[in-house]
Design a protein around this motif. Structure first.
Motif, mmCIF file in Angstrom:
data_model
loop_
_atom_site.group_PDB
_atom_site.id
_atom_site.type_symbol
_atom_site.label_atom_id
_atom_site.label_comp_id
_atom_site.label_asym_id
_atom_site.label_seq_id
_atom_site.Cartn_x
_atom_site.Cartn_y
_atom_site.Cartn_z
ATOM 1 N N LEU A 1 29.575 -33.658 53.337
ATOM 2 C CA LEU A 1 30.014 -32.765 52.262
ATOM 3 C C LEU A 1 30.845 -31.607 52.819
ATOM 4 N N LYS B 1 27.910 -25.384 47.082
ATOM 5 C CA LYS B 1 28.631 -26.652 47.081
ATOM 6 C C LYS B 1 29.782 -26.632 46.063
ATOM 7 N N CYS C 1 22.729 -27.589 56.128
ATOM 8 C CA CYS C 1 22.887 -29.020 56.391
ATOM 9 C C CYS C 1 22.445 -29.318 57.827
ATOM 10 N N ILE D 1 27.855 -35.874 46.057
ATOM 11 C CA ILE D 1 26.886 -35.714 47.148
ATOM 12 C C ILE D 1 25.849 -34.661 46.763
ATOM 13 N N LEU E 1 33.711 -35.333 46.420
ATOM 14 C CA LEU E 1 32.531 -34.729 47.039
ATOM 15 C C LEU E 1 31.503 -34.228 46.022
#
Length: 501
Positions: free
Chosen positions: A312, A384, A441, A496, A493
């Motif tokens: 991502l 995100k 992450c 995800i 993306l």
């Protein structure tokens, strides 16, 4: 002025001067940039400074290559493009390698080592006499681009999850501004040397000897002398910083000067003078709270590589930082060819192109600030979607810039500057938000994760540089092709999934 507003301002000013330590992991929950009396502040400033000075050699060719170096070495436009790509290739390789090295040896030692190693080819830049020699020197100078991995990993080690976005973004942004300052410094120095009677053949070579080498070695020495490996002390002691917590008590493992206390408002003095440590009952809600960099193993590497969460920020960074690298390397050349006239030459093109990098001083930190702000209300999903939204906006603006240039036989310099400044802000904000997302992450392999994301940024730089290399005409075509790619990748993306916290 309302009392609540005054209190907020006072709190913000306090956080810029005083570190407040989370006893769970001994990370700093403020970003005290206006002091140097503690390890958190010193390491922060050394992290971005190391990345900043890397640009003084890494990007030193870009402002001089459109005219002075190309003329001296008799380079074709294809050879100039090839040299840009070669430089990005070496950075990609070393970023991947430096990630695991950071996890094993710590970011401070890796940062200093890269600066020392990178100073060697920088000192040899003046010996270049052919295109092949240029390729070789730029390949090895490209090693300096891996200082970004150490910069971001170092800040993640020392700053807590509530401020890690702005710490990484400030470090990355101020470091990236080195790209813009390099344009100004190298062009000004080159012109000064010409004014003192040197020929262009000698002047650009002397410029490399005067600026990059002594600065790189000086910052490397400062990093080793004044930096520290980890809040716990040595890198090998990093596991000792993790706290054990119960419902009503917090204790720091192996902390010499911090006492164990119960309650929510007790304040103790930590290892460093004037550092206030607020000891509170700990509610562990994020893996970041107790994450410790683990040496990379094959099994761990496999798990990280097959994890969609790894890709991502990596693919998003491919489209944003990759685009920024290609613009930094090519914008001066594009402007020079597009607008060349008796009143518009290499110097003016270089100064204008330098604006793109200089905007990092505030735009990338702004991205980190927005990332931390949105995290409070929306958690990791907020980071995100903000990253993706900025990437899409960058793509749309690049598309618009390319179409404007191609549809106007004599495009206005003012319009081009306005569009690319707005484009740069979205581009660099996206980079800042991205590295507020990266620590969430695979947090136990932050070095490797940072290396992957950084390397993907360089891969993007190579891909976009290839577009500029093979689509030199019409001048806007490379911009709109790059914009379409950025829009498409970022939209994909969205599927995800990320952790909530």
């Amino acid at each position: 002025m309302p009392a609540s507003t005054l209190s907020s301002i006072s709190s913000a000013l306090y956080s810029l001067r005083h570190p407040v330590i989370n006893p769970t992991n001994r990370k700093c929950s403020t970003v005290p940039i206006f002091t140097l009396n503690n390890q958190y502040s010193r390491n922060f400033h050394l992290s971005w400074l190391g990345f900043f000075v890397a640009f003084l050699s890494w990007f030193a060719f870009s402002p001089l290559i459109p005219d002075a170096i190309s003329t001296d070495l008799k380079l074709t436009s294809e050879q100039v493009g090839n040299s840009n790509i070669v430089s990005l290739c070496s950075t990609l390789i070393v970023r991947v390698i430096s990630g695991p090295l950071v996890d094993r040896y710590g970011p401070r030692k890796v940062m200093a080592s890269l600066l020392i190693i990178g100073a060697i080819p920088s000192g040899l830049a003046g010996t270049v006499s052919t295109a092949n020699g240029l390729y070789i020197i730029r390949f090895f100078i490209g090693i300096l681009g891996a200082t970004f991995v150490s910069c971001q990993a170092w800040n993640t080690v020392f700053f807590d999850k509530n401020v890690v976005g702005r710490a990484n973004a400030l470090g990355g942004g101020w470091g990236n501004a080195g790209g813009g300052f390099t344009f100004i410094i190298m062009i000004s120095l080159f012109n000064q040397l010409l004014a003192h009677g040197m020929s262009p053949h000698v002047a650009w070579r002397v410029a490399f000897a005067i600026v990059p080498v002594p600065v790189l070695l000086s910052v490397a020495a400062a990093t080793l002398m004044f930096g520290t490996d980890h809040p716990a002390g040595k890198w090998s002691d990093r596991y000792k910083a993790v706290a054990t917590a119960s419902d009503d008590q917090t204790s720091i493992i192996n902390s010499k000067n911090t006492k164990t206390k119960s309650g929510d408002d007790d304040i103790e003095t930590g290892d460093e003078k004037n550092i206030k440590v607020t000891v509170t009952a700990i509610n562990l809600v994020s893996e970041l709270d107790t994450a410790v960099n683990e040496p990379l193993s094959l099994n761990m590497a496999y798990e990280i590589i097959v994890n969609p969460l790894t890709w991502l920020p990596s693919l998003a960074y491919l489209t944003t930082f990759g685009y920024e690298l290609a613009i930094d390397a090519n914008l001066a050349t594009v402007l020079y060819k597009l607008l060349k006239s008796p009143t518009f030459g290499q110097t003016k093109a270089g100064y204008i192109a330098g604006i793109y990098g200089l905007l990092n001083v505030f735009s990338r930190p702004l991205g980190g600030y927005f990332g931390d702000l949105i995290y409070v209300k929306f958690g990791v999903p907020g980071k995100k979607y903000l990253t993706i939204a900025c990437g899409v906006a960058q793509g749309l603006l690049s598309l618009g810039l390319g179409l404007y240039i191609d549809n106007h036989p004599h495009p206005s310099l003012v319009v081009i500057i306005v569009i690319f400044v707005i484009l740069a802000i979205f581009n660099e904000v996206a980079n800042g938000v991205n590295f507020s997302l990266v620590p969430h992450c695979n947090p136990n392999s932050n070095g490797f994760m940072t290396g992957i994301v950084g390397a993907m940024g360089n891969l993007g730089g190579i891909l976009f540089a290839i577009i500029f290399r093979f689509q030199p005409s019409p001048s806007g075509k490379a911009f709109w092709i790059s914009g379409v790619i950025a829009i498409g990748v970022n939209l994909v993306l969205c599927v995800i999934r990320v952790p909530q916290l």
